[in-house]
Design a protein around this motif. Structure first.
Motif, PDB file in Angstrom:
ATOM      1  N   UNK A 116       0.692  -1.026  -0.152  1.00  0.00           N
ATOM      2  CA  UNK A 116       0.080  -0.124   0.010  1.00  0.00           C
ATOM      3  C   UNK A 116       0.796   1.235  -0.075  1.00  0.00           C
ATOM      4  N   UNK A 117       0.485   2.324   0.903  1.00  0.00           N
ATOM      5  CA  UNK A 117       1.192   3.555   0.733  1.00  0.00           C
ATOM      6  C   UNK A 117       1.569   3.722   2.246  1.00  0.00           C
ATOM      7  N   UNK A 118       2.722   4.506   2.313  1.00  0.00           N
ATOM      8  CA  UNK A 118       3.283   4.759   3.785  1.00  0.00           C
ATOM      9  C   UNK A 118       3.343   6.313   3.464  1.00  0.00           C
ATOM     10  N   UNK A 119       2.327   7.090   4.329  1.00  0.00           N
ATOM     11  CA  UNK A 119       2.590   8.625   4.456  1.00  0.00           C
ATOM     12  C   UNK A 119       3.380   8.931   5.640  1.00  0.00           C
ATOM     13  N   UNK A 120       4.452   9.706   5.040  1.00  0.00           N
ATOM     14  CA  UNK A 120       5.399  10.014   6.295  1.00  0.00           C
ATOM     15  C   UNK A 120       5.079  11.574   6.603  1.00  0.00           C
ATOM     16  N   UNK A 121       4.408  11.875   7.636  1.00  0.00           N
ATOM     17  CA  UNK A 121       3.996  13.286   7.704  1.00  0.00           C
ATOM     18  C   UNK A 121       5.095  14.018   8.643  1.00  0.00           C
ATOM     19  N   UNK A 122       5.288  15.336   8.331  1.00  0.00           N
ATOM     20  CA  UNK A 122       6.492  15.948   9.085  1.00  0.00           C
ATOM     21  C   UNK A 122       7.853  15.475   8.694  1.00  0.00           C
ATOM     22  N   UNK A 123       8.116  14.908   7.654  1.00  0.00           N
ATOM     23  CA  UNK A 123       9.285  14.539   7.122  1.00  0.00           C
ATOM     24  C   UNK A 123      10.438  15.367   7.511  1.00  0.00           C
ATOM     25  N   UNK A 124      10.258  16.678   7.600  1.00  0.00           N
ATOM     26  CA  UNK A 124      11.375  17.652   7.701  1.00  0.00           C
ATOM     27  C   UNK A 124      11.700  17.777   9.230  1.00  0.00           C
ATOM     28  N   UNK A 125      11.040  17.025  10.206  1.00  0.00           N
ATOM     29  CA  UNK A 125      11.416  16.925  11.685  1.00  0.00           C
ATOM     30  C   UNK A 125      12.420  15.832  11.799  1.00  0.00           C
ATOM     31  N   UNK A 126      12.716  14.995  10.591  1.00  0.00           N
ATOM     32  CA  UNK A 126      13.340  13.537  10.854  1.00  0.00           C
ATOM     33  C   UNK A 126      14.933  13.940  11.267  1.00  0.00           C
ATOM     34  N   UNK A 127      15.479  13.303  12.164  1.00  0.00           N
ATOM     35  CA  UNK A 127      16.699  13.748  12.478  1.00  0.00           C
ATOM     36  C   UNK A 127      17.874  13.358  11.418  1.00  0.00           C
ATOM     37  N   UNK A 128      18.848  14.108  11.351  1.00  0.00           N
ATOM     38  CA  UNK A 128      19.839  13.974  10.216  1.00  0.00           C
ATOM     39  C   UNK A 128      20.687  12.469  10.172  1.00  0.00           C
ATOM     40  N   UNK A 129      20.781  12.083  11.498  1.00  0.00           N
ATOM     41  CA  UNK A 129      21.248  10.946  11.624  1.00  0.00           C
ATOM     42  C   UNK A 129      20.508   9.656  11.215  1.00  0.00           C
ATOM     43  N   UNK A 130      19.172   9.688  11.111  1.00  0.00           N
ATOM     44  CA  UNK A 130      18.342   8.692  10.793  1.00  0.00           C
ATOM     45  C   UNK A 130      17.934   9.040   9.154  1.00  0.00           C
ATOM     46  N   UNK A 131      18.324   9.870   8.517  1.00  0.00           N
ATOM     47  CA  UNK A 131      17.791  10.207   6.914  1.00  0.00           C
ATOM     48  C   UNK A 131      18.610   9.160   6.249  1.00  0.00           C
ATOM     49  N   UNK A 132      20.110   8.597   6.386  1.00  0.00           N
ATOM     50  CA  UNK A 132      20.544   7.879   5.571  1.00  0.00           C
ATOM     51  C   UNK A 132      19.831   6.532   5.419  1.00  0.00           C
ATOM     52  N   UNK A 133      19.481   6.028   6.518  1.00  0.00           N
ATOM     53  CA  UNK A 133      18.461   4.773   7.005  1.00  0.00           C
ATOM     54  C   UNK A 133      17.371   4.718   5.992  1.00  0.00           C
ATOM     55  N   UNK A 134      16.529   5.778   6.104  1.00  0.00           N
ATOM     56  CA  UNK A 134      15.389   6.054   5.378  1.00  0.00           C
ATOM     57  C   UNK A 134      15.689   6.080   3.861  1.00  0.00           C
ATOM     58  N   UNK A 135      16.759   6.705   3.408  1.00  0.00           N
ATOM     59  CA  UNK A 135      17.177   6.808   2.171  1.00  0.00           C
ATOM     60  C   UNK A 135      17.515   5.336   1.599  1.00  0.00           C
ATOM     61  N   UNK A 136      18.057   4.438   2.270  1.00  0.00           N
ATOM     62  CA  UNK A 136      18.489   3.228   1.995  1.00  0.00           C
ATOM     63  C   UNK A 136      17.211   2.305   1.732  1.00  0.00           C
ATOM     64  N   UNK A 137      16.279   2.549   2.681  1.00  0.00           N
ATOM     65  CA  UNK A 137      14.985   1.647   2.635  1.00  0.00           C
ATOM     66  C   UNK A 137      14.483   2.275   0.946  1.00  0.00           C
ATOM     67  N   UNK A 138      14.347   3.358   0.933  1.00  0.00           N
ATOM     68  CA  UNK A 138      13.703   3.825  -0.367  1.00  0.00           C
ATOM     69  C   UNK A 138      14.366   3.370  -1.684  1.00  0.00           C
ATOM     70  N   UNK A 139      15.546   3.370  -1.525  1.00  0.00           N
ATOM     71  CA  UNK A 139      16.510   3.060  -2.873  1.00  0.00           C
ATOM     72  C   UNK A 139      16.601   1.481  -2.753  1.00  0.00           C
ATOM     73  N   UNK A 140      16.662   0.792  -1.655  1.00  0.00           N
ATOM     74  CA  UNK A 140      16.680  -0.683  -1.873  1.00  0.00           C
ATOM     75  C   UNK A 140      15.481  -1.236  -1.833  1.00  0.00           C
ATOM     76  N   UNK A 141      14.375  -0.786  -1.124  1.00  0.00           N
ATOM     77  CA  UNK A 141      12.859  -1.381  -1.135  1.00  0.00           C
ATOM     78  C   UNK A 141      13.162  -2.515  -0.307  1.00  0.00           C
ATOM     79  N   UNK A 142      13.873  -2.297   0.811  1.00  0.00           N
ATOM     80  CA  UNK A 142      13.966  -3.374   1.789  1.00  0.00           C
ATOM     81  C   UNK A 142      14.411  -2.719   3.070  1.00  0.00           C
ATOM     82  N   UNK A 143      14.027  -3.209   4.273  1.00  0.00           N
ATOM     83  CA  UNK A 143      14.277  -2.837   5.469  1.00  0.00           C
ATOM     84  C   UNK A 143      14.915  -3.891   6.551  1.00  0.00           C
ATOM     85  N   UNK A 144      15.545  -3.254   7.520  1.00  0.00           N
ATOM     86  CA  UNK A 144      16.026  -4.423   8.418  1.00  0.00           C
ATOM     87  C   UNK A 144      15.548  -3.731   9.702  1.00  0.00           C
TER      88      UNK A 144
END
Length: 187
Positions: free
Chosen positions: A117-145
């Protein structure tokens, strides 16, 4: 390699409808927005909705989901501004039992819950800089850990993000990753 966008004028066909989901409007501008949303809903592109608090960004996200091919799948809301910074990773990606104090059982995160389905991430601008690479990796690789896990879990989600911040300015100020900004703001 450098890509420089041209000054192409995009033609917007106004919708004939006076509504899109729960959005309602008769003006030419609103019907142009509906025309864009109708085309966008049929795709799987990442979307960034920017606007002031109270302007209906969540209503836009839900309307895109409901009008698209993933409408029969889940619509999961993750509010990055409402979750404690030390729990965001667990809330997004889930965790394994015993991975941290209080993790008494395995838990699926927002990505797994939104699978298909759809994941709606509200207030994405509040996401801490150190967590942003993990989100980017999940979006690019379409997999999570999951936190504390060692297994990669494939996820099939469309991501729609929203913020009341100007993320282009946040990128310039060094508060938001440029690569993540371009990944989430395809449209």
């Amino acid at each position: 390699v450098r890509f420089i966008p041209g000054k192409e004028v995009a033609r917007v066909d106004a919708s004939k409808a006076n509504r899109f989901g729960k959005l309602v409007g008769r003006s030419q501008k609103m019907r142009e927005i509906f025309g864009i949303l109708e085309k966008l809903a049929a795709t799987d592109l990442g979307v960034l909705v920017q606007g002031e608090t109270g302007t209906g960004k969540d209503v836009v996200a839900r309307a895109i989901h409901e009008a698209g091919p993933r409408s029969s799948g889940p619509f999961v809301v993750f509010d990055a501004g409402a979750v404690s910074p030390n729990l965001i990773e667990s809330e997004l990606f889930g965790h394994e039992r015993g991975s941290f104090t209080g993790a008494t059982e395995q838990r699926k995160g927002a990505f797994e819950q939104a699978n298909g389905g759809t994941l709606f991430i509200d207030e994405i601008g509040e996401l801490a800089l150190e967590l942003q690479p993990k989100l980017l990796r999940a979006l690019e690789q379409r997999e999570i850990q999951r936190v504390g896990g060692n297994k990669r879990i494939p996820v099939d989600v469309r991501v729609v993000c929203a913020t009341n911040r100007n993320l282009a300015d946040e990128v310039k100020a060094g508060h938001f990753r440029n690569d993540l900004f371009f990944r989430i703001s395809v449209v």
